[in-house]
Design a protein around this motif. Sequence first.
Motif, PDB file in Angstrom:
ATOM      1  N   GLN A 168      33.409  39.678  26.477  1.00 43.23           N
ATOM      2  CA  GLN A 168      34.789  39.662  26.957  1.00 43.23           C
ATOM      3  C   GLN A 168      35.119  41.048  27.502  1.00 43.23           C
ATOM      4  OE1 GLN A 168      37.806  38.628  24.083  1.00 43.23           O
ATOM      5  NE2 GLN A 168      39.242  38.095  25.696  1.00 43.23           N
ATOM      6  N   VAL A 169      35.533  41.100  28.776  1.00 39.11           N
ATOM      7  CA  VAL A 169      35.862  42.373  29.410  1.00 39.11           C
ATOM      8  C   VAL A 169      37.354  42.522  29.676  1.00 39.11           C
ATOM      9  CG1 VAL A 169      33.574  42.749  30.409  1.00 39.11           C
ATOM     10  CG2 VAL A 169      35.285  41.473  31.699  1.00 39.11           C
ATOM     11  N   VAL A 170      38.097  41.420  29.624  1.00 39.61           N
ATOM     12  CA  VAL A 170      39.553  41.453  29.734  1.00 39.61           C
ATOM     13  C   VAL A 170      40.118  40.650  28.570  1.00 39.61           C
ATOM     14  CG1 VAL A 170      41.565  40.793  31.110  1.00 39.61           C
ATOM     15  CG2 VAL A 170      39.527  41.671  32.252  1.00 39.61           C
ATOM     16  N   ALA A 171      41.034  41.255  27.834  1.00 38.29           N
ATOM     17  CA  ALA A 171      41.688  40.584  26.712  1.00 38.29           C
ATOM     18  C   ALA A 171      43.187  40.792  26.834  1.00 38.29           C
ATOM     19  CB  ALA A 171      41.194  41.143  25.378  1.00 38.29           C
ATOM     20  N   GLU A 172      43.946  39.711  26.725  1.00 32.85           N
ATOM     21  CA  GLU A 172      45.405  39.753  26.857  1.00 32.85           C
ATOM     22  C   GLU A 172      45.831  40.454  28.138  1.00 32.85           C
ATOM     23  OE1 GLU A 172      47.121  41.273  23.260  1.00 32.85           O
ATOM     24  OE2 GLU A 172      46.171  39.738  22.029  1.00 32.85           O
ATOM     25  N   GLY A 173      45.076  40.209  29.224  1.00 33.14           N
ATOM     26  CA  GLY A 173      45.415  40.744  30.535  1.00 33.14           C
ATOM     27  C   GLY A 173      45.019  42.192  30.770  1.00 33.14           C
TER      28      GLY A 173
ATOM     29  N   HIS B 139      41.883  45.069  30.899  1.00 30.03           N
ATOM     30  CA  HIS B 139      40.449  45.366  30.905  1.00 30.03           C
ATOM     31  C   HIS B 139      40.137  46.297  29.738  1.00 30.03           C
ATOM     32  CE1 HIS B 139      36.541  46.811  32.189  1.00 30.03           C
ATOM     33  NE2 HIS B 139      36.502  45.809  33.055  1.00 30.03           N
ATOM     34  N   LEU B 140      39.033  46.038  29.065  1.00 28.92           N
ATOM     35  CA  LEU B 140      38.687  46.826  27.884  1.00 28.92           C
ATOM     36  C   LEU B 140      38.479  48.307  28.191  1.00 28.92           C
ATOM     37  CD1 LEU B 140      36.264  44.346  26.085  1.00 28.92           C
ATOM     38  CD2 LEU B 140      38.717  44.686  25.733  1.00 28.92           C
ATOM     39  N   HIS B 141      38.097  48.621  29.428  1.00 25.60           N
ATOM     40  CA  HIS B 141      37.867  50.022  29.819  1.00 25.60           C
ATOM     41  C   HIS B 141      38.932  50.513  30.796  1.00 25.60           C
ATOM     42  CE1 HIS B 141      34.083  49.823  27.731  1.00 25.60           C
ATOM     43  NE2 HIS B 141      33.755  48.744  28.432  1.00 25.60           N
ATOM     44  N   ARG B 142      40.116  49.930  30.752  1.00 28.13           N
ATOM     45  CA  ARG B 142      41.168  50.240  31.719  1.00 28.13           C
ATOM     46  C   ARG B 142      41.503  51.724  31.765  1.00 28.13           C
ATOM     47  NH1 ARG B 142      46.461  51.122  32.654  1.00 28.13           N
ATOM     48  NH2 ARG B 142      47.422  50.005  34.377  1.00 28.13           N
ATOM     49  N   ASP B 143      41.680  52.344  30.621  1.00 26.92           N
ATOM     50  CA  ASP B 143      42.067  53.767  30.603  1.00 26.92           C
ATOM     51  C   ASP B 143      41.030  54.629  31.307  1.00 26.92           C
ATOM     52  OD1 ASP B 143      44.360  53.058  29.215  1.00 26.92           O
ATOM     53  OD2 ASP B 143      43.488  53.512  27.257  1.00 26.92           O
ATOM     54  N   THR B 144      39.754  54.372  31.075  1.00 27.10           N
ATOM     55  CA  THR B 144      38.689  55.129  31.727  1.00 27.10           C
ATOM     56  C   THR B 144      38.676  54.857  33.223  1.00 27.10           C
ATOM     57  OG1 THR B 144      37.355  55.043  29.718  1.00 27.10           O
ATOM     58  CG2 THR B 144      36.193  55.528  31.762  1.00 27.10           C
TER      59      THR B 144
ATOM     60  N   ASP C 286      49.835  39.714  35.997  1.00 29.01           N
ATOM     61  CA  ASP C 286      49.835  39.125  34.664  1.00 29.01           C
ATOM     62  C   ASP C 286      49.281  37.702  34.639  1.00 29.01           C
ATOM     63  OD1 ASP C 286      51.896  37.914  36.007  1.00 29.01           O
ATOM     64  OD2 ASP C 286      53.355  38.132  34.395  1.00 29.01           O
ATOM     65  N   HIS C 287      48.532  37.321  35.653  1.00 22.23           N
ATOM     66  CA  HIS C 287      48.010  35.963  35.722  1.00 22.23           C
ATOM     67  C   HIS C 287      46.739  35.770  34.906  1.00 22.23           C
ATOM     68  CE1 HIS C 287      50.765  34.674  38.884  1.00 22.23           C
ATOM     69  NE2 HIS C 287      50.615  35.876  39.359  1.00 22.23           N
ATOM     70  N   VAL C 288      45.933  36.811  34.764  1.00 20.96           N
ATOM     71  CA  VAL C 288      44.658  36.691  34.056  1.00 20.96           C
ATOM     72  C   VAL C 288      44.859  37.118  32.613  1.00 20.96           C
ATOM     73  CG1 VAL C 288      42.273  37.489  33.932  1.00 20.96           C
ATOM     74  CG2 VAL C 288      43.349  37.104  36.154  1.00 20.96           C
ATOM     75  N   ASP C 289      44.528  36.239  31.704  1.00 18.31           N
ATOM     76  CA  ASP C 289      44.627  36.550  30.280  1.00 18.31           C
ATOM     77  C   ASP C 289      43.316  37.096  29.750  1.00 18.31           C
ATOM     78  OD1 ASP C 289      45.979  36.354  27.611  1.00 18.31           O
ATOM     79  OD2 ASP C 289      44.255  35.036  27.260  1.00 18.31           O
ATOM     80  N   SER C 290      42.202  36.454  30.094  1.00 18.25           N
ATOM     81  CA  SER C 290      40.898  36.838  29.555  1.00 18.25           C
ATOM     82  C   SER C 290      39.823  36.653  30.612  1.00 18.25           C
ATOM     83  CB  SER C 290      40.535  35.972  28.351  1.00 18.25           C
ATOM     84  OG  SER C 290      41.530  36.049  27.362  1.00 18.25           O
ATOM     85  N   VAL C 291      38.796  37.506  30.547  1.00 19.12           N
ATOM     86  CA  VAL C 291      37.622  37.357  31.406  1.00 19.12           C
ATOM     87  C   VAL C 291      36.394  37.646  30.552  1.00 19.12           C
ATOM     88  CG1 VAL C 291      36.345  38.240  33.411  1.00 19.12           C
ATOM     89  CG2 VAL C 291      38.837  38.062  33.501  1.00 19.12           C
ATOM     90  N   TRP C 292      35.409  36.765  30.655  1.00 18.73           N
ATOM     91  CA  TRP C 292      34.123  36.983  30.011  1.00 18.73           C
ATOM     92  C   TRP C 292      33.079  37.103  31.104  1.00 18.73           C
ATOM     93  CZ3 TRP C 292      37.880  34.070  27.897  1.00 18.73           C
ATOM     94  CH2 TRP C 292      38.148  34.225  26.556  1.00 18.73           C
ATOM     95  N   CYS C 293      32.153  38.052  30.946  1.00 19.25           N
ATOM     96  CA  CYS C 293      31.073  38.239  31.908  1.00 19.25           C
ATOM     97  C   CYS C 293      29.799  38.532  31.124  1.00 19.25           C
ATOM     98  CB  CYS C 293      31.408  39.383  32.857  1.00 19.25           C
ATOM     99  SG  CYS C 293      30.249  39.529  34.213  1.00 19.25           S
ATOM    100  N   ALA C 294      28.747  37.801  31.409  1.00 27.63           N
ATOM    101  CA  ALA C 294      27.463  37.940  30.707  1.00 27.63           C
ATOM    102  C   ALA C 294      27.642  37.812  29.193  1.00 27.63           C
ATOM    103  CB  ALA C 294      26.795  39.259  31.072  1.00 27.63           C
ATOM    104  N   GLY C 295      28.526  36.915  28.791  1.00 29.60           N
ATOM    105  CA  GLY C 295      28.741  36.663  27.370  1.00 29.60           C
ATOM    106  C   GLY C 295      29.611  37.670  26.647  1.00 29.60           C
TER     107      GLY C 295
END
Length: 69
Positions: A43-48, A50-55, A32-41
């Motif tokens: 956002q790929v992680v939001a509120e801890g 990953h946007l494609h976590r289920d897949t 739970d340390h990472v809240d957000s990650v942006w890569c190449a402009g």
Amino acid sequence: WPIMVVWPTTGATGLASGGMLLDSWIFAGRNDHVDSVWCAGRQVVAEGRHLHRDTIVARYEALMRSLPQ
């Protein structure tokens, strides 16, 4: 380079400084340390999460089931 937003006071990192800060953040054993990650402009992680976590999880689980025991 990715840009990450972290919670610096969670777990062991709240007590660490200098070179120990990165080590304690990586090896604290919590996710739970990472809240957000942006890569190449983008956002790929939001509120801890990953946007494609289920897949990603579904593909990982399918791969693990396909390996010989």
